[in-house]
Design a protein around this motif. Structure first.
Motif, PDB file in Angstrom:
ATOM      1  N   CYS A  46      38.062  26.316  69.513  1.00 40.45           N
ATOM      2  CA  CYS A  46      38.866  27.100  69.819  1.00 40.45           C
ATOM      3  C   CYS A  46      37.538  28.325  70.599  1.00 40.45           C
ATOM      4  O   CYS A  46      36.664  28.329  69.887  1.00 40.45           O
ATOM      5  N   VAL A  48      38.611  30.955  72.584  1.00 40.34           N
ATOM      6  CA  VAL A  48      38.594  32.194  72.348  1.00 40.34           C
ATOM      7  C   VAL A  48      37.659  33.372  71.593  1.00 40.34           C
ATOM      8  O   VAL A  48      37.361  33.226  70.432  1.00 40.34           O
ATOM      9  N   CYS A  83      45.505  33.334  71.984  1.00 38.70           N
ATOM     10  CA  CYS A  83      45.717  31.358  72.516  1.00 38.70           C
ATOM     11  C   CYS A  83      45.611  31.233  74.430  1.00 38.70           C
ATOM     12  O   CYS A  83      46.521  32.555  75.017  1.00 38.70           O
ATOM     13  N   ILE A  84      44.791  30.854  74.712  1.00 42.06           N
ATOM     14  CA  ILE A  84      44.616  30.399  76.483  1.00 42.06           C
ATOM     15  C   ILE A  84      45.644  29.119  76.778  1.00 42.06           C
ATOM     16  O   ILE A  84      45.523  28.688  77.413  1.00 42.06           O
ATOM     17  N   TRP A  85      46.169  28.334  75.811  1.00 38.36           N
ATOM     18  CA  TRP A  85      46.666  27.201  75.452  1.00 38.36           C
ATOM     19  C   TRP A  85      45.910  26.421  75.901  1.00 38.36           C
ATOM     20  O   TRP A  85      46.382  25.536  76.809  1.00 38.36           O
ATOM     21  N   CYS A  86      44.961  26.150  75.618  1.00 41.78           N
ATOM     22  CA  CYS A  86      43.865  25.507  76.458  1.00 41.78           C
ATOM     23  C   CYS A  86      44.103  24.401  75.728  1.00 41.78           C
ATOM     24  O   CYS A  86      42.835  23.099  76.837  1.00 41.78           O
ATOM     25  N   GLY A  87      44.150  23.671  74.440  1.00 41.48           N
ATOM     26  CA  GLY A  87      44.577  22.454  73.797  1.00 41.48           C
ATOM     27  C   GLY A  87      42.938  21.589  72.979  1.00 41.48           C
ATOM     28  O   GLY A  87      43.061  21.336  72.816  1.00 41.48           O
ATOM     29  N   CYS A  89      42.061  22.750  70.865  1.00 38.83           N
ATOM     30  CA  CYS A  89      42.517  22.534  68.695  1.00 38.83           C
ATOM     31  C   CYS A  89      42.733  21.059  69.117  1.00 38.83           C
ATOM     32  O   CYS A  89      42.472  20.478  67.951  1.00 38.83           O
TER      33      CYS A  89
HETATM   34  S1  SF4 Z   1      44.889  26.274  72.642  1.00 38.70           S
HETATM   35 FE1  SF4 Z   1      43.972  26.335  70.662  1.00 38.70          FE
HETATM   36  S2  SF4 Z   1      41.892  25.761  71.074  1.00 38.70           S
HETATM   37 FE2  SF4 Z   1      43.085  26.518  72.829  1.00 38.70          FE
HETATM   38  S3  SF4 Z   1      43.010  29.239  72.722  1.00 38.70           S
HETATM   39 FE3  SF4 Z   1      44.680  28.401  71.772  1.00 38.70          FE
HETATM   40  S4  SF4 Z   1      44.360  28.235  69.894  1.00 38.70           S
HETATM   41 FE4  SF4 Z   1      42.265  28.104  70.856  1.00 38.70          FE
END
Ligand code: SF4
Ligand code: SF4
Ligand code: SF4
Length: 256
Positions: A46, A48, A83-87, A89
Motif C-alpha cells: 500500500c 499510502v 485509502c486512495i483506491w489505487c488497487g 493491494c
Molecule cells: S487501494 Fe489498497 S493499496 Fe491502494 S491505498 Fe487503498 S488500501 Fe492502499
C-alpha cells in the motif's frame, strides 16, 4: 449526501466493501475474509505513507487491526480516510481476496496504464478450495531448537497455505507451496525456540514494462534497502492524481 463520500459496508459475514462515491464514479475495494491467507503483502504494498522516516509501515491504509490500530475482529481492515483506491493491494494479493470495482466493473487502472505489470500467474488450489499464487521468489530459513512436538505442530499450523510440516522433530517448509509471505516470521516472534528468515529475492516473472511506481513497490516489498521504506508522499500524491485522471475527474470538481 455531500460528495465524495467514503463508507464501509459489511456485505455479509465475510465480504466487506470499502466504498468511495463520487459524482460520476463509485469505487469499491472488496475484501473477502474467507479467502485471506494473512500473508501481509497488502500492508507492505500500500503506497499510502505519511512519512518515509517515521514508522511508515504502520501508516498504510490496509493491514491487520493491530497494524492499523483499529478495533475489529477481521483479519485485515482498510482505513477509508487514508485509502486512495489505487488497487495496489488488489494487484499483489496472493489469495485473490481483494478486488477493485469502478462503477461495478472489476478493474486495475494502474495495470491498464502500465504503471504496474501483470504477473505470470502460478496458481495453486488449497485444501479448502481457495486459490493462491506466488508473487515473489526467494527462500526461507527456519531455525529451531524446539523439542516439544505439540509446539512444533502448532507453529506449522501458523502457515495458511499448508507449506509447513513437522518431520522427524523438525519443521520443514515446502518450497513449492511457500509464498514467502510475512506470516510465519511474524508468528515466530511468539515462539522462543523458533526463528524464521525469509529472503524475497525478486518478484515473479511479469508481463510488460512497468513504470516508476513499480520500482518503489519493488524496494518496499522486497526490502532491498534495509529497513522497509514507504513511497514518498510526492509519489503518493502523483498516484492519487493519476487515479483521478484515469477516472476522468478531479476530486475537487466533484465536491459539492
Ligand atoms: S487501494 Fe489498497 S493499496 Fe491502494 S491505498 Fe487503498 S488500501 Fe492502499
Ligand atoms: S494480501 Fe490478500 S491474502 Fe494477503 S493479507 Fe492482504 S488481503 Fe489477505
Ligand atoms: S511457510 Fe511460507 S507461506 Fe507459510 S507462512 Fe511461512 S513464509 Fe508464508
Amino acid at each position: 449526501m455531500s460528495l465524495p463520500a467514503k463508507k464501509t459496508i459489511e456485505v455479509d459475514e465475510n465480504v466487506t466493501h470499502y466504498v468511495y462515491k463520487m459524482l460520476n464514479h463509485e469505487m469499491i475495494l472488496e475484501y473477502d475474509e474467507s479467502k485471506c491467507v494473512e500473508c501481509g503483502f497488502c500492508h507492505r504494498v500500500c503506497p499510502v505513507t505519511v512519512s518515509i522516516y517515521d514508522e511508515p509501515i504502520k501508516k498504510t491504509a490496509i493491514g491487520t487491526p493491530e497494524e492499523m490500530r483499529m478495533e475489529s475482529d477481521k483479519k485485515i481492515v482498510v482505513d477509508t480516510e487514508k485509502c486512495i483506491w489505487c488497487g495496489c493491494c488488489t494487484w499483489i494479493c496472493p489469495g485473490y481476496t481483494l478486488k477493485l470495482y469502478i462503477n461495478d466493473e472489476k478493474r486495475l487502472p494502474l495495470v491498464e496504464n502500465e504503471s504496474l505489470p501483470e504477473f505470470h500467474e502460478e496458481v495453486r488450489e488449497l485444501e479448502n478450495g481457495n486459490k493462491v499464487r506466488k508473487v515473489v521468489d526467494g527462500s526461507i530459513k527456519i531455525s529451531s531448537e524446539e523439542k516439544d512436538k505439540k509446539i512444533l505442530e502448532q507453529f506449522a499450523d501458523e502457515c495458511s497455505v499448508g507449506a509447513l510440516s513437522v518431520e522427524n522433530g523438525e519443521i520443514k517448509a515446502d518450497r513449492k507451496k511457500c509464498i514467502l509471505c510475512f506470516k510465519c516470521s511474524k508468528a515466530a516472534e511468539n515462539y522462543k525456540n523458533i526463528s524464521v528468515k525469509v529472503f524475497r529475492d525478486r518478484f515473479m516473472d511479469v508481463k510488460g514494462e512497468p513504470g516508476s511506481v513499480w520500482n518503489a513497490i519493488m524496494q518496499r516489498v522486497l526490502g532491498k534497502v534495509g529497513k522497509v521504506k514507504g513511497i514518498t508522499s510526492k509519489r503518493q500524491n502523483k498516484l492519487a492524481d493519476a487515479m483521478m485522471r484515469l477516472l476522468g475527474k478531479e476530486t475537487a470538481e466533484e465536491q459539492e
